[in-house]
Design an enzyme around this catalytic site. Structure first.
Site, mmCIF file in Angstrom:
data_model
loop_
_atom_site.group_PDB
_atom_site.id
_atom_site.type_symbol
_atom_site.label_atom_id
_atom_site.label_comp_id
_atom_site.label_asym_id
_atom_site.label_seq_id
_atom_site.Cartn_x
_atom_site.Cartn_y
_atom_site.Cartn_z
ATOM 1 C CB THR A 171 -0.937 0.019 1.222
ATOM 2 O OG1 THR A 171 -0.147 -0.130 2.418
ATOM 3 C CG2 THR A 171 -1.949 -1.109 1.159
ATOM 4 C CB SER A 212 5.909 4.436 7.286
ATOM 5 O OG SER A 212 4.944 5.183 7.974
ATOM 6 C CG HIS A 213 4.489 3.073 11.633
ATOM 7 N ND1 HIS A 213 3.951 3.093 10.371
ATOM 8 C CD2 HIS A 213 3.891 2.046 12.278
ATOM 9 C CE1 HIS A 213 3.045 2.125 10.273
ATOM 10 N NE2 HIS A 213 2.991 1.474 11.406
ATOM 11 C CE LYS A 272 5.936 7.672 0.559
ATOM 12 N NZ LYS A 272 4.708 7.869 1.361
ATOM 13 C CG ASP A 309 7.213 8.753 6.452
ATOM 14 O OD1 ASP A 309 6.668 8.320 7.476
ATOM 15 O OD2 ASP A 309 6.662 8.730 5.336
ATOM 16 C CG ASP A 325 3.535 9.065 6.370
ATOM 17 O OD1 ASP A 325 3.782 8.614 7.510
ATOM 18 O OD2 ASP A 325 3.329 8.321 5.389
ATOM 19 C CD GLU A 380 -3.979 5.905 5.756
ATOM 20 O OE1 GLU A 380 -4.478 5.359 4.761
ATOM 21 O OE2 GLU A 380 -2.755 5.960 5.951
ATOM 22 C CD GLU A 381 -7.023 1.865 10.873
ATOM 23 O OE1 GLU A 381 -6.882 1.822 12.108
ATOM 24 O OE2 GLU A 381 -6.265 1.298 10.074
#
Length: 550
Positions: free
Chosen positions: A45, A148-149, A158, A308, A310, A393-394
């Site tokens: 994703t 990311s995390h 990406k 990052d 986000d 998003e959640e």
């Protein structure tokens, strides 16, 4: 949620700290075997992710992916500058070096951060969009090097096309296919030059991501309100890519913002351990956020971002750490009430596993709801054109428009939602935790949970391809089932699973893209007992559907 580790929420012991020299050596020395599925390039994703120890993120992966991107952009006539950013994970710097060697050898005009500064994901998206504004040709695109995390031993890569957001599957599919072909061919076809030569190449240029992004933030956030109300803020960058962005934000806009730590450690040894006993820089996790939660009474509102930057995490005096499904409805309610320049048709974007409280807020605001599958890529077009005022998003990823209704970023931006928590507090003198209580007293309080269960590859494939008719139950939680979704109502895209909806609750089940499990998300507006009942029924419905899915 699965069993909680006894280490959860505690300072990371030395035994958990990654061997950085070993990780870097594995990146350079270990070669992936493209015959092994787990060692191939695979865009999920949000890009390709993996660990060099597991031969799933190594130098060969980065060289192949970068060459595939060079070929893709050439085939599409994308010949403007390519903006490259990277975060503070240990594998990000060598991956950046590898990518630059290929980009320079291919003659790509490459924009790298001034002074080698770390670069948040939203700063790359912002740079692409600002450059492309009003240009019919010579368009820019970008690469963000981040997992990311994810834990410290991970790397990620990406591609963001000229719309500034995460590439869609039509693009990533092509890049993935070509990159794997290059791996299979022993990198034959990859153009590369030595790093020193790549850095000094005429096509390599420095770009001041930090000041460009920070200088534009007033177009998104009302700093006058924050400063005028004297809101006291704390921020924990969690050792991430935005670590050096926060002090310039505070100085430029003269706000009372304290950076609680500027430590950068590729082992992330300052973190408290996440729920599963791993180090993970997740600002929505109460276990990972213990440091800032312990400081909540020092500030009117505090916040953190992931590696990052986000994703956001909001800590309030009134409620401590707000889960994303609590903060996002408050954020949406505030934005659509106070951004008067936004077009009346601007919709509210959410993923199908985000809280239904957002649905109720959107209905009260008389705004269209745009519900899509998991993945921020589904929001890019709406944010780019201004048709979506907000998208989120959640898992705490979100972005929204500039104050004048034009596009800000089309990728997730953790910094703007974090600062918006201060603007919200300034506007009414009450923090987002207090406003959430007001919201649920009017619209109902949701109770949510998520469970995971083992699933074979065959079962995961079955779950991803379920049909409505395979859900034979007529009730959920004592209420009539009002809808069974296998396509998202916002864009009719397959959800790779199923969502079942009743008046006071819902559940969604979908296979994991990275593990041999499936996940069931559930929510109830009638309490915890009702929620547990929905989860039991969901498990039964999924088991029955899987057993009958031939």
């Amino acid at each position: 949620m699965s069993a909680i580790s006894p280490l959860a929420g505690k300072p990371a012991p030395r035994s958990l700290l990654v061997d950085v020299p070993g990780l870097l050596a594995a990146y350079a020395d270990l070669r992936p075997d493209p015959a092994v599925p787990a060692q191939r390039v695979a865009f999920g994703t949000s890009g390709h992710r993996g660990s060099s120890f597991e031969r799933s993120f190594n130098e060969w992966h980065v060289l192949a992916i970068t060459q595939a991107i060079c070929e893709y952009r050439k085939s599409k006539g994308i010949d403007g500058p390519l903006y490259v950013g990277f975060d503070t994970h240990a594998l990000s710097q060598p991956a950046f070096d590898s990518a630059l060697e290929v980009l320079a050898a291919n003659g790509v005009e490459t924009m790298i951060a001034k002074g080698g500064e770390f670069t948040p994901t939203p700063a790359v998206s912002h740079a692409i969009l600002v450059y492309n504004l009003g240009r019919p040709s010579g368009l820019a695109d970008g690469i963000v090097i981040t997992p990311s995390h994810n834990p410290p031993d991970n790397g990620g890569f990406k591609y963001n096309p000229p719309n500034g957001g995460p590439a869609g599957t039509d693009i990533t599919g092509r890049i993935q296919h070509r990159a794997n072909a290059l791996l299979e061919g022993g990198l034959k076809g990859v153009r590369r030059m030595p790093l020193a030569q790549a850095r000094s190449a005429s096509s390599t240029h420095e770009h001041d991501f930090l000041n460009a992004y920070v200088g534009d933030l007033a177009q998104v956030i009302d700093f006058d309100a924050i400063r005028g109300a004297g809101v006291r803020m704390g921020v924990d960058p969690l050792g991430g890519a935005g670590v050096h962005y926060w002090a310039p934000i505070a100085e430029r806009y003269r706000i009372d913002l304290t950076v609680v730590s500027e430590e950068v450690d590729p082992r992330f040894g300052f973190m408290t351990v996440d729920w599963d006993g791993r180090i993970r820089m997740d600002p929505s996790s109460p276990y990972a956020m213990q440091r800032l939660i312990g400081m909540k009474d020092r500030y009117d509102v505090a916040f953190a971002c992931d590696t990052d930057h986000d994703r956001h995490g909001i800590v309030t005096r009134s409620a401590g750490l707000l889960v994303p499904n609590h903060y996002l409805p408050v954020l949406i309610d505030y934005l659509f009430r106070n951004r008067t320049q936004w077009r009346k048709s601007a919709a509210v974007g959410k993923t199908l596993v985000s809280t239904a409280l957002i649905d109720r807020v959107a209905k009260r605001l008389q705004r269209k709801l745009f519900e899509v599958p998991v993945g921020f890529k589904w929001f890019v077009d709406g944010l780019f054109g201004g048709g979506l005022g907000f998208a989120g998003e959640e898992s705490a990823g979100a972005s929204f428009l500039r104050r004048d209704g034009n596009v800000w970023t089309t990728d997730k931006d953790g910094i703007a939602p974090a600062l918006l928590a201060a603007e919200i507090t300034a506007h009414g003198g009450r923090d987002p935790g207090e406003l959430y209580r007001d919201l649920v007293s009017e619209l109902g309080e949701p109770f949510a949970d998520r469970v995971e269960a083992p699933a074979s590859a065959d079962q995961k494939a079955r779950l991803a391809n379920l049909a409505r008719k395979q859900v034979r139950s007529t009730e959920l939680g004592g209420e009539k089932i009002e809808g069974v979704l296998v396509h998202a109502p916002g864009n009719d895209a397959p959800i790779d699973g199923i969502k079942v909806i009743a008046a006071s609750g819902w559940f969604a089940a979908r296979p994991s893209g990275t593990e041999d499990i499936y996940k069931i998300y559930a929510e109830s507006f009638r309490g915890k007992d009702h929620l547990r009942g929905i989860l039991r029924e969901a498990q039964g419905i999924v088991d029955t559907a899987l057993a009958g899915a031939r």
